[in-house]
Design a protein around this motif. Sequence first.
Motif, PDB file in Angstrom:
ATOM      1  N   ILE A  45       0.849  -1.194   0.000  1.00 63.51           N
ATOM      2  CA  ILE A  45       0.000   0.000   0.000  1.00 63.51           C
ATOM      3  C   ILE A  45       0.885   1.245   0.000  1.00 63.51           C
ATOM      4  CG2 ILE A  45      -1.980  -1.140   1.087  1.00 63.51           C
ATOM      5  CD1 ILE A  45      -1.155   0.150   3.737  1.00 63.51           C
ATOM      6  N   ASN A  46       0.303   2.344  -0.479  1.00 65.16           N
ATOM      7  CA  ASN A  46       1.019   3.637  -0.523  1.00 65.16           C
ATOM      8  C   ASN A  46       2.319   3.564  -1.317  1.00 65.16           C
ATOM      9  OD1 ASN A  46      -0.973   4.840   1.115  1.00 65.16           O
ATOM     10  ND2 ASN A  46      -0.019   3.964   2.933  1.00 65.16           N
ATOM     11  N   PRO A  50      -5.917   1.512   2.045  1.00 60.92           N
ATOM     12  CA  PRO A  50      -5.176   2.743   1.764  1.00 60.92           C
ATOM     13  C   PRO A  50      -4.522   2.729   0.389  1.00 60.92           C
ATOM     14  CG  PRO A  50      -4.704   1.997   3.991  1.00 60.92           C
ATOM     15  CD  PRO A  50      -5.548   0.936   3.342  1.00 60.92           C
ATOM     16  N   TYR A 106      -7.339  -5.336   9.644  1.00 57.91           N
ATOM     17  CA  TYR A 106      -6.884  -3.948   9.856  1.00 57.91           C
ATOM     18  C   TYR A 106      -8.068  -2.990   9.948  1.00 57.91           C
ATOM     19  CZ  TYR A 106      -2.367  -5.777   8.177  1.00 57.91           C
ATOM     20  OH  TYR A 106      -1.216  -6.497   7.996  1.00 57.91           O
ATOM     21  N   ASN A 143      -7.365   0.577   9.628  1.00 59.13           N
ATOM     22  CA  ASN A 143      -6.576   1.004   8.472  1.00 59.13           C
ATOM     23  C   ASN A 143      -7.394   0.956   7.192  1.00 59.13           C
ATOM     24  OD1 ASN A 143      -4.231   2.106   7.571  1.00 59.13           O
ATOM     25  ND2 ASN A 143      -2.937   0.482   8.407  1.00 59.13           N
TER      26      ASN A 143
HETATM   27  C1  LIG Z   1      -1.771   1.368   8.313  1.00 59.87           C
HETATM   28  O1  LIG Z   1      -1.555   2.352   7.328  1.00 59.87           O
HETATM   29  C2  LIG Z   1      -0.400   3.130   7.517  1.00 59.87           C
HETATM   30  C3  LIG Z   1      -0.355   4.189   6.457  1.00 59.87           C
HETATM   31  O2  LIG Z   1      -1.336   4.015   5.516  1.00 59.87           O
HETATM   32  C4  LIG Z   1       0.806   2.259   7.514  1.00 59.87           C
HETATM   33  O3  LIG Z   1       1.964   3.022   7.702  1.00 59.87           O
HETATM   34  C5  LIG Z   1       0.694   1.211   8.577  1.00 59.87           C
HETATM   35  O4  LIG Z   1       1.766   0.329   8.514  1.00 59.87           O
HETATM   36  C6  LIG Z   1      -0.600   0.451   8.422  1.00 59.87           C
HETATM   37  N1  LIG Z   1      -0.771  -0.469   9.503  1.00 59.87           N
HETATM   38  C7  LIG Z   1      -1.094  -1.724   9.289  1.00 59.87           C
HETATM   39  C8  LIG Z   1      -1.284  -2.554  10.494  1.00 59.87           C
HETATM   40  O5  LIG Z   1      -1.243  -2.161   8.178  1.00 59.87           O
END
Ligand SMILES: *[C@@H]1O[C@H](CO)[C@@H](O)[C@H](O)[C@H]1NC(C)=O
Length: 331
Positions: free
Chosen positions: A204-205, A238, A321, A324
């Motif tokens: 993600i991201n 995300p 999550y 999240n």
């Molecule tokens: C949740 O999202 C954030 C940023 O989007 C990320 O940095 C983090 O690791 C995530 N946590 C989990 C448990 O996936």
Amino acid sequence: MKFSLAALATGLLPAAVSAAALSVRAAEVESRAITPLTCLVFGDLVSPWWLNRCKDHLDMVVIDLREAAEYATSHIPGSISSPFEPISAWSQMGPGDLLLELPEFSTLTAYLGSIGVGANTKIVLVNGVAVPAFPQAASPRVATTLKFAGLSEGRVSVLDGGFPAWTAESLPVTTAVPTLTPKTFVGSQDRSFLVDINYVAARINKRNQGIFLIDGRDQAVYNGSVLEQWASTPGHIPSAVNIPAQTIWNPDGSFKSTFELLALVRSKVGYGASRSYGEIIVYCGVGGYASSWYFVLTRILGFGGNVKFFDGSAQQWSQVYPDNMTVGNNP
Ligand SMILES: *[C@@H]1O[C@H](CO)[C@@H](O)[C@H](O)[C@H]1NC(C)=O
Ligand SMILES: *[C@@H]1O[C@H](CO)[C@@H](O)[C@H](O)[C@H]1NC(C)=O
């Protein structure tokens, strides 16, 4: 020296082959039902005309994915009824289990053998058409399941426009149920395109690295204003972009053109992922609409191994999550 036509003919053909014998041979050849050339081209989508012309010339099973009652009323001659459920199970699972997961490989291969799928059999999938597009999405979901069983390009195709396209062309229908001849289907398990939640969480991201997530659900579900029953938290994974799978089809249930589909993908993914670089992970609520994008990207638009399928989808992500999930529209 004079040549006569008769002398020439006698020289070329054994005397025993008379014109009458030749015409008998021609009839024999006809009756052996030579496969029309057009039937050797087995596209990712087939037209009603093609299916009608070719279904009896090829080692092919036509699977009607509509409800059993719809099949009983009218169907394509020779097609068999296999409503979605046995191939891609919704249920047969306990509380807390994920919905719409792939069946057991051995169950799947045994089932395919039982409906007459052998080592070289091709399969054409026939769906119904409705709004919302769940019936249309059944074919790509089953195509994804069949890919898992080792049946992919060149073996599995979808009737474009589904059963309504067949009847719109006034092609023959029947209520007769064909007798199935079971075959041995071995298959070879393909998990290369399936990714789990840990794989997704690590990606993600990362749009700036050419890694994209496509969420195939409706916009209101994606942006969190509607919560589907199987998700525990509203919103999306995300950094995912939203391209509702509903937009894949025309109102008549046929697939939009390649140009339109590519434009849809480009409008959200840009050129950050292409056929040869970057990565696209598709998901949705439980893995139904995600299959539609998987099919479009890999079979219609020619993307390859850089498209991954997250079957656990929002259901699993929101369980694991819950804090999240992102609410709001496309980034
Ligand atoms: C949740 O999202 C954030 C940023 O989007 C990320 O940095 C983090 O690791 C995530 N946590 C989990 C448990 O996936
Ligand atoms: C979410 O999408 C729906 C449907 O398009 C829209 O009506 C609603 O305003 C959107 N909500 C947000 C928070 O963007």
